[in-house]
Design an enzyme around this catalytic site. Structure first.
Site, PDB file in Angstrom:
ATOM      1  N   HIS A 426       0.834  -1.212   0.000  1.00 16.42           N
ATOM      2  CA  HIS A 426       0.000   0.000   0.000  1.00 16.42           C
ATOM      3  C   HIS A 426       0.864   1.255   0.000  1.00 16.42           C
ATOM      4  CE1 HIS A 426      -2.222   3.252   2.120  1.00 16.42           C
ATOM      5  NE2 HIS A 426      -3.183   2.883   1.304  1.00 16.42           N
ATOM      6  N   GLU A 715      -9.861  41.150 -14.774  1.00 20.39           N
ATOM      7  CA  GLU A 715      -9.850  40.516 -13.454  1.00 20.39           C
ATOM      8  C   GLU A 715     -11.043  40.928 -12.601  1.00 20.39           C
ATOM      9  OE1 GLU A 715      -6.254  41.944 -11.438  1.00 20.39           O
ATOM     10  OE2 GLU A 715      -6.203  43.587 -12.885  1.00 20.39           O
ATOM     11  N   THR A 737      -6.559  35.494 -13.153  1.00 17.70           N
ATOM     12  CA  THR A 737      -7.520  34.553 -12.546  1.00 17.70           C
ATOM     13  C   THR A 737      -7.547  34.621 -11.029  1.00 17.70           C
ATOM     14  OG1 THR A 737      -5.840  32.819 -12.760  1.00 17.70           O
ATOM     15  CG2 THR A 737      -7.517  32.959 -14.486  1.00 17.70           C
ATOM     16  N   CYS A 801      -2.716  35.086 -17.211  1.00 18.16           N
ATOM     17  CA  CYS A 801      -1.450  35.281 -16.508  1.00 18.16           C
ATOM     18  C   CYS A 801      -1.512  34.891 -15.033  1.00 18.16           C
ATOM     19  CB  CYS A 801      -0.966  36.722 -16.650  1.00 18.16           C
ATOM     20  SG  CYS A 801      -2.086  37.942 -15.948  1.00 18.16           S
TER      21      CYS A 801
END
Length: 846
Positions: A426, A715, A737, A801
């Site tokens: 695991h 923006e 963003t 950007c």
């Protein structure tokens, strides 16, 4: 696999859609589903010529989870379903192996109690360990049939202590097991894993019900897990492990240390040869490296499942490259094989080999499960590792073996170390998938998880001490070993070149320092998508002049300050343009509010007042005047240009004069000047007209010409909704963003970390919108802005950007809506280039 003629145990699948119905109803299995399961069990009995409780041909089944996207160990599986107090005797008689039969029954009781009734698995393990300890057994293989019978009675007593009885009807076991697998889709570890790997929560899991085949029937039986190629290096050879006389969970749980798959060649040569050929067939069929689980029952090979194999970034590059060279896949398929985020593994430091001699060796017999170099403080349980990580400490999780419940501690660890388990345990599989350094099977270590001590041949390591983990060699060292920068290899550069050739989206960098620009150019950035000019004013030689400008109460004094600053700015832009050698650069004019350049504390005010030759009272007064209740929505960006036109004029003059200087030296430069925080057509119109006229005056005075662009950063939601009016004055759009996300949500990106995790844990959000684009809200605004902007200017250049330009899922969206480029920090460029290439393949533009 059945369709292509491979040896697969008979069975049937209950679909993911059924799982989602079950979870939605929340009322258990419904009559129609029960009837369907009964019909398919009857069909399975006919196919196998076996039946539940048939004394001559006994049917037993496994009930396995099966999500569409591999989630190793995160959901539940139950083996040996159909055994009961009566059928265990039948199995003993049919196989003439009572020990085997009662071993299978105790396994069913243990798994069923834990998975279905949620009884602590440690209670069963404790009883098993007690019998082995009391009788001085070294492993489960030493146990006799009488030992297993006694263990079964102890297990039943555990059931009674929890007011439970083990169901004796095989069909009741099947129904309960199906419900348990469905329910495990929403267990804590599965949710954490999906959040970590951005797997949607609304997919559900299938349930595969298969005829049992047994690897624990003796020395010609066994079970194993193998990759068709080495998942650490990509080498074209089988890589895996097997255990003779064992069932599947023994391998992945790390309870017994398995043997390397190569040793099967000498023990069961015919099986090895058959398995090797099947591995190649599966690779050819699926066009990718496979992770295959198999069982050998009395010398007969059966495949239980295959899935796309988890691999390190190094292996992914080598496998993709080699498969193209071998003609198995084309370049597009090769690009799609690579997990973009895993590329970060290749860009991180490794240990300095020359330094090893100065650090005490803790262990050199571990298995190198996932490569890399990690340094951190040792912790022995997942919860403590998580706590210390939240406090900012780099942690290393050290366990005897990990279990799926450890996932939250594993996620935050720099490395994972276990004293048990193999390369398909695991810990190994999960760490490899996460790109986390991992060493397993350090059998020379004794780990006391209760006392929080790691004992090694030369001493002890206590909780909180620092160790270094070399996941490439499988070694552990005491102390913090220095690291060296990672280096790109030729194959990665070749694959990145394939991605750049295939991509519609160009990938630029966010950079303004020479070091960052050089790093970006090494990664073949397509220019700069964001130069943050505010960073240029904080140098010791510049900040006093910036403060003079801010504090000045008349234009003459402001102009005097700017006369000094322009010298710095002109050189800044000259160096950037020269370094780019003709590539594009988007330069954002000053964005932050002016108060960020002023001191805050009384001591700083005293120091700065003395430095500027001002009275403390005057400086305090100016600081108070500039104080804003909500500076993110305050006097910044284009609003500064409206109030202080000369500030942006100074920056633009520096940009244009730097470009002209280089033009005289034979280098053509086309600056892209970006005005931030525009929300209204009139703002951009006013500022752009002023700057255009100012630039024309400069060019006229110089007697030269120059191509340049003036655009804006989109923006604000209003800018998106009115993008058609704004586009009439813009030469380009660039989406910021980060701000667009916080303005849309009303979340402060600086403070959202305090509650975003709770939102994700409670499924209010599926991911952090500052890390992956919110398509429904922010994405819809971007779509509107693109459509409206290009309705005015069809060839309008549009990019991104913000850091979402380096997120693969967000890049998919940007490809779909038709953007021209994305921009991200330099070390995310390879990731973004791969993602952009993949996006072009998945979502081709007409």
């Amino acid at each position: 696999m059945t369709r292509i003629g491979l040896p697969i145990p008979h069975g049937f699948t209950i679909t993911t859609q059924t799982c989602l119905q079950y979870l939605d109803k929340g009322q258990g299995l419904w009559p129609g589903l029960i009837e369907d399961i009964q019909d398919h069990i009857q069909y399975l009995e006919e196919e196998t010529n076996k039946a539940f409780s048939d004394p001559d041909n006994l049917l037993l089944v496994s009930v396995r989870s099966g999500a569409a996207i591999s989630m190793p160990g995160m959901m539940d599986t139950i083996l040996n379903v159909g055994l009961n107090d009566q059928n265990v005797s039948i199995l003993a008689n049919l196989t003439q192996n009572p020990r085997f039969a009662y071993d299978c029954y105790r396994r069913l009781l243990q798994m069923f109690g834990n998975v279905v009734y949620k009884i602590d698995g440690g209670l069963f393990e404790k009883e098993l360990s007690k019998i082995k300890s009391d009788r001085s057994y070294r492993s489960d293989l030493d146990m006799t049939v009488d030992d297993f019978k006694e263990l079964i009675e102890r297990y039943k007593e555990i059931y009674h202590q929890h007011d439970r009885d083990f169901p004796q009807d095989p069909m009741d076991q099947v129904y309960d097991a199906v419900e348990a697998v469905f329910t495990s889709w929403n267990n804590d570890r599965a949710i954490v894993y999906r959040n970590l790997n951005q797997i949607p929560h609304d997919m559900g899991t299938a349930v595969n019900i298969q005829e049992m085949v047994f690897g624990n029937l003796g020395e010609t039986s066994g079970t194993g897990v193998s990759f068709s190629r080495n998942p650490n290096t990509g080498e074209d050879s089988l890589f895996g492990e097997f255990l003779l006389n064992a069932q599947g969970e023994d391998v992945v749980a790390g309870i017994r240390t398995p043997q390397a798959i190569e040793q099967l060649k000498s023990i069961l040569p015919d099986i090895y040869e058959q398995f090797e050929a099947i591995s190649k067939d599966l690779e050819s069929h699926y066009g990718d490296m496979q992770d295959i689980e198999f069982t050998v029952e009395n010398g007969q090979l059966f495949l239980l499942q295959t899935r796309r194999g988890k691999r390190t970034a190094k292996a992914a590059i080598n496998i993709a490259y080699d498969m193209v060279e071998e003609g198995l896949i084309d370049k597009d398929q090769a690009l799609l094989q690579i997990e973009p985020k895993s590329i970060n593994q290749l860009l991180h430091p490794m240990f300095d080999d020359q330094a090893f001699k100065d650090y005490p060796l803790i262990s050199d017999n571990g298995l190198a499960a996932s490569p890399g170099a990690a340094v951190g403080h040792v912790y022995f349980d997942a919860e403590k590792a998580k706590e210390q990580s939240l406090m900012g400490e780099k942690v290393i999780l050290v366990r005897q073996e990990t279990s799926p419940e450890d996932i939250e501690g594993m996620v935050v660890s720099q490395a994972i170390v276990t004293s048990r388990g193999g390369l398909t345990s695991h810990a190994a599989v999960v760490a490899r998938g996460m790109g986390t350094t991992c060493v397993v099977g350090c059998e020379d270590l004794s780990i006391d998880e209760d006392q929080k001590i790691l004992i090694y041949p030369g001493g002890q390591v206590h909780e909180g001490q620092i160790i270094s983990v070399d996941g490439s060699q499988g070694n552990l060292y005491l102390g913090a070993i220095p690291t060296l920068p990672a280096q790109m290899d030729d194959r990665l550069e070749t694959i990145l070149a394939w991605a750049r050739e295939r991509a519609d989206l160009k990938v630029r960098m966010n950079a303004e320092t020479m070091n960052d620009i050089e790093a970006g150019l090494n990664f073949k950035a397509a220019g700069i998508g964001l130069v943050r000019t505010e960073h240029m004013f904080f140098g010791k030689d510049r900040l006093p002049f910036m403060r003079h400008f801010i504090i000045a109460d008349n234009n003459d004094d402001r102009a005097a300050a700017l006369d000094h600053l322009i010298e710095f700015q002109r050189d800044d832009f000259y160096q950037i343009f020269k370094k780019l050698d003709g590539q594009s650069a988007v330069i954002r004019l000053l964005d932050p509010p002016l108060h960020e350049f002023l001191p805050n504390s009384p001591a700083d005010i005293t120091h700065v007042a003395s430095q500027l030759g001002l009275s403390e009272d005057k400086l305090k007064q100016r600081v108070e005047e500039l104080h804003e209740v909500n500076p993110m929505l305050g006097h910044r960006g284009v609003r500064l240009a409206i109030s202080y036109p000369m500030l942006y004029q100074m920056q633009v003059r520096a940009i244009i004069e730097a470009a002209l200087q280089l033009k005289e030296q034979g280098l053509e430069v086309e600056p892209e000047i970006m005005i931030p925080l525009v929300g209204m057509e009139e703002e951009l119109k006013t500022v752009k007209e002023d700057l255009d006229q100012y630039i024309q005056d400069i060019l006229q005075a110089s007697g030269q010409s120059l191509n340049y662009l003036i655009g804006t950063m989109i923006e604000l939601p209003r800018a998106c909704l009115t993008a058609d009016t704004i586009a009439s004055h813009a030469d380009f759009f660039s989406f910021g963003t980060n701000d667009l996300t916080q303005m849309t949500y009303g979340f402060s990106r600086d403070d959202a970390g305090k509650f975003i995790k709770s939102y994700i844990d409670q499924a209010i959000l599926t991911s952090d919108p500052f890390q992956t684009l919110d398509r429904l809200g922010v994405g819809r605004l971007i779509e509107i802005a693109v459509q409206r902007g290009r309705s005015v200017k069809s060839e309008l250049k549009i990019g991104v950007c913000g850091e979402l330009g380096g997120d693969p899922d967000s890049i998919d969206f940007f490809q779909k809506v038709g953007l021209d480029y994305v921009s991200c920090s330099p070390f995310r460029l390879p990731l973004a280039q791969i993602a952009a290439g993949q996006a072009a393949i998945k979502y081709p533009r007409s």
